[in-house]
Design an enzyme around this catalytic site. Structure first.
Site, PDB file in Angstrom:
ATOM      1  N   SER A 263      -7.299  -8.473  -4.227  1.00 57.57           N
ATOM      2  CA  SER A 263      -5.890  -8.655  -3.894  1.00 57.57           C
ATOM      3  C   SER A 263      -4.981  -7.958  -4.900  1.00 57.57           C
ATOM      4  O   SER A 263      -5.078  -6.752  -5.094  1.00 57.57           O
ATOM      5  CB  SER A 263      -5.568 -10.148  -3.775  1.00 57.57           C
ATOM      6  N   HIS A 264      -4.109  -8.710  -5.560  1.00 54.17           N
ATOM      7  CA  HIS A 264      -3.117  -8.129  -6.459  1.00 54.17           C
ATOM      8  C   HIS A 264      -3.605  -8.022  -7.899  1.00 54.17           C
ATOM      9  O   HIS A 264      -2.836  -7.689  -8.793  1.00 54.17           O
ATOM     10  CB  HIS A 264      -1.843  -8.976  -6.421  1.00 54.17           C
TER      11      HIS A 264
ATOM     12  N   ASP B 171       0.810  -5.111  -2.350  1.00 55.57           N
ATOM     13  CA  ASP B 171      -0.298  -5.331  -3.273  1.00 55.57           C
ATOM     14  C   ASP B 171      -1.457  -4.404  -2.916  1.00 55.57           C
ATOM     15  O   ASP B 171      -1.348  -3.565  -2.020  1.00 55.57           O
ATOM     16  CB  ASP B 171      -0.722  -6.799  -3.285  1.00 55.57           C
TER      17      ASP B 171
ATOM     18  N   ASP C 200      -4.410  -4.635  -1.416  1.00 56.68           N
ATOM     19  CA  ASP C 200      -5.057  -4.607  -0.101  1.00 56.68           C
ATOM     20  C   ASP C 200      -4.086  -4.723   1.062  1.00 56.68           C
ATOM     21  O   ASP C 200      -4.502  -4.802   2.215  1.00 56.68           O
ATOM     22  CB  ASP C 200      -6.136  -5.692  -0.002  1.00 56.68           C
TER      23      ASP C 200
ATOM     24  N   ASP D 259      -1.803  -7.037   2.090  1.00 61.66           N
ATOM     25  CA  ASP D 259      -1.425  -8.250   2.821  1.00 61.66           C
ATOM     26  C   ASP D 259      -0.205  -8.945   2.218  1.00 61.66           C
ATOM     27  O   ASP D 259       0.364  -9.841   2.826  1.00 61.66           O
ATOM     28  CB  ASP D 259      -2.599  -9.234   2.942  1.00 61.66           C
ATOM     29  N   ARG D 260       0.221  -8.530   1.034  1.00 64.48           N
ATOM     30  CA  ARG D 260       1.412  -9.103   0.409  1.00 64.48           C
ATOM     31  C   ARG D 260       2.469  -8.019   0.230  1.00 64.48           C
ATOM     32  O   ARG D 260       2.156  -6.838   0.147  1.00 64.48           O
ATOM     33  CB  ARG D 260       1.069  -9.722  -0.947  1.00 64.48           C
TER      34      ARG D 260
ATOM     35  N   LYS E  94      -2.380 -12.487   6.565  1.00 64.06           N
ATOM     36  CA  LYS E  94      -1.032 -12.054   6.195  1.00 64.06           C
ATOM     37  C   LYS E  94      -0.958 -10.533   6.277  1.00 64.06           C
ATOM     38  O   LYS E  94      -1.969  -9.847   6.161  1.00 64.06           O
ATOM     39  CB  LYS E  94      -0.645 -12.569   4.814  1.00 64.06           C
TER      40      LYS E  94
END
Length: 567
Positions: free
Chosen positions: A121-122, A292, A294, A296-297, A393
């Site tokens: 992720s982030h 981020d 990947d 999704d954010r 998301k």
């Protein structure tokens, strides 16, 4: 087709005791996966073995990554092991690249049994960074607790794994590749697909691309600044916002996915996306966004650096979903938010007469609501928003929602948000992250704090800080009963709710990769008076934060002088 069948080998191994997946799969320091013999192979075998053999044989699975360091090596191992474990077909993004929303989209489109996503992720990348493995199930969403528990149980007793070490695939070659394996009647098929196309086609059916293109190219052209933060979103931003929707090529920066994200922390918040915030402060751009690693954010900023908090973004989007054809045609069946997320969307739901679900943290809880037709739109305070178009998301989808709202309302970001506050009131909100806390210290802190706030006497407490007096209305450890399957999720976070709707929440995070635990404190205060909507968030929430620090004694108990991150 290979002329000689590729052998399938069975390799002896020993189990690891630290492969219990957390909220977002298994996340560790990259060195753990890279240097510990069979660590990656053990987890992939545990994941595959958790799927019933009858379902696994000949099925289709999707594989993608955010391009971080070790992804290519891990993808090759996954190809070799899925082949040996009876998977019939793998669909992989070009060069191994697929955003998390794109994986969810493809799983649903081709009716795959699930998808493996290589991402942390982030979190930072590179040899000294983090690496993670997520498994999204057949609905396209993250694994529910039952699946993660099965994976963990298999990992505890694993003695061997199956692999085809001689099977190699060129991830840069688009198209279909078939391999003949020993003891398999049908060939094993790998399809390398365009990373963007299937996801883009889905978006075309959701939004009015013509209206957005007019906003970005018309006589009153909106100048935008998009920062992909050297993560997976670079190809998506270039293809969709620039090529498809007409934004100038220089609107997008940091669009080449790098294994170490350029040495940056691919976290879309004001602290880590500071270059974007600084570029917005000059007034040249009317809309800014960052993603981020990947995809999704996301983070939204307006002209002159006006920052939109994730909770405000969620509420504003919910109030304006009629601007998107997908929702104006289908209607809205319900909203959902994670428990720590601001209650700003609750006020929107009440005004729109739409049911609102409060769930534990973790996107998998939204999936059940969506699959049952109860929820159309949802989000969480950690910069994640989405809808029932997929089951995860979706950062770029969220950006397109914002651009659609701006195109229809013909207003800027700040004007839209301030108008929302004037109608609904403002929810001041922040989150404090205490990272790297000793696991035992974190456990006892939460245990002792729960004992304090669940004592009957606590509900009669009044806290006086300066000129503010807060009276406790309710205090508990949040428990969620899933309205779809009746499953119960207990101990999901400590809540203190005051009579003026202010809230303090304490939660242990399950998504970290480093050593130690992460304790998160959330504070929220509601203000109806428009004359008080321009105050500094930290000033407004200062009294609540003081209460949180006092009753938890967190600095003394964790030996932290303060939080590692405030968002």
């Amino acid at each position: 087709m290979e002329t000689n069948p590729i052998p399938i080998l069975t390799i002896q191994t020993t189990p690891f005791d630290d492969q219990r997946p957390g909220t977002n799969g298994l996340r560790k320091k990259t060195a753990v996966f890279e240097s510990k013999k069979n660590y990656l192979q053990n987890y992939i075998q545990s994941l595959l073995s958790s799927i019933d053999l009858r379902d696994r044989q000949g099925c289709t699975m999707v594989v993608g990554s955010d391009g971080r360091y070790f992804s290519r090596a891990a993808t090759e191992v996954i190809v070799q092991m899925t082949a040996a474990n009876g998977i019939g077909r793998l669909v992989i993004g070009h060069n191994g690249i697929l955003s998390t929303p794109a994986v969810s989209c493809i799983i649903r489109k081709i009716k795959a049994i699930g998808g493996i996503i290589l991402t942390a992720s982030h979190s930072p990348g590179g040899p000294g960074g983090d690496f993670g493995i997520k498994f999204n199930v057949a609905n396209g969403g993250p694994s529910p607790d039952t699946v993660m528990e099965r994976i963990h149980q298999v990992s505890r007793t694993l003695e061997e794994y199956a692999i085809c070490p001689d099977l190699h695939i060129d991830l840069s070659r688009l198209g279909r590749h078939d391999f003949d394996l020993e003891n398999k009647f049908k060939p094993f098929r790998v399809e390398i697909v365009d990373s963007v196309e299937i996801y883009l086609n889905m978006l075309r059916g959701i939004f009015d691309f013509g209206a957005i293109k007019c906003l970005l190219t018309g006589p009153k052209q909106l100048k935008i600044r998009i920062d992909a933060m050297n993560g997976v979103m670079g190809p998506y931003v270039r293809r969709i916002l620039c090529d498809e929707l007409g934004a100038p090529a220089n609107s997008a920066v940091n669009c080449v996915p790098l294994e170490d994200f350029g040495g940056q922390h691919p976290n879309p918040n004001p602290a880590f996306a500071a270059p974007l915030v600084d570029s917005m402060k000059g007034g040249e751009f009317g809309f800014g966004a960052a993603f981020d690693a990947d995809g999704d954010r996301y983070m939204i900023t307006g002209e002159n650096g006006f920052f939109v908090s994730p909770s405000d973004s969620l509420a504003v989007m919910a109030a304006n979903l009629s601007c998107i054809p997908y929702f104006s045609q289908r209607g809205i069946r319900g909203f959902a938010r994670s428990m720590p997320t601001s209650t700003a969307i609750d006020r929107v739901a009440k005004a729109m007469k739409v049911v609102l679900y409060e769930t534990p943290t973790g996107w998998r809880f939204f999936g059940n609501l969506m699959d049952s037709g109860r929820c159309s739109f949802c989000g969480e305070e950690s910069f994640g928003t989405g809808s029932d178009h997929i089951r995860d998301k979706d950062g770029l989808w969220s950006v397109l929602v914002w651009l659609s709202i701006m195109a229809v309302r013909k207003q800027g970001v700040e004007e839209i948000v301030r108008d929302h506050w004037a109608k609904m009131g403002r929810n001041y909100f922040c989150r404090f992250d205490y990272e790297g806390v000793d696991g035992r210290a974190a456990y006892y802190l939460m245990r002792d704090l729960e004992a304090v706030i669940t004592d009957k006497a606590f509900t009669t407490q009044k806290f006086s800080v300066g000129n503010n007096i807060y009276s406790v209305e309710k205090a508990d450890n949040f428990e969620y009963i899933d309205p779809v399957d009746g499953s119960v999720s207990r101990k999901q976070g400590l809540r203190i709710i005051f009579t003026d709707s202010s809230r303090i929440i304490f939660r242990l995070s399950g998504s970290g990769a480093g050593t130690g635990a992460t304790v998160r404190i959330y504070a929220e205060s509601y203000e109806r008076d428009p004359e008080r909507h321009n105050r500094e968030t930290q000033v407004v929430l200062g009294p609540l934060i003081a209460i949180a620090l006092k009753i938890s004694n967190i600095h003394e108990r964790t030996e932290h002088r303060g939080p590692n991150l405030i968002t």
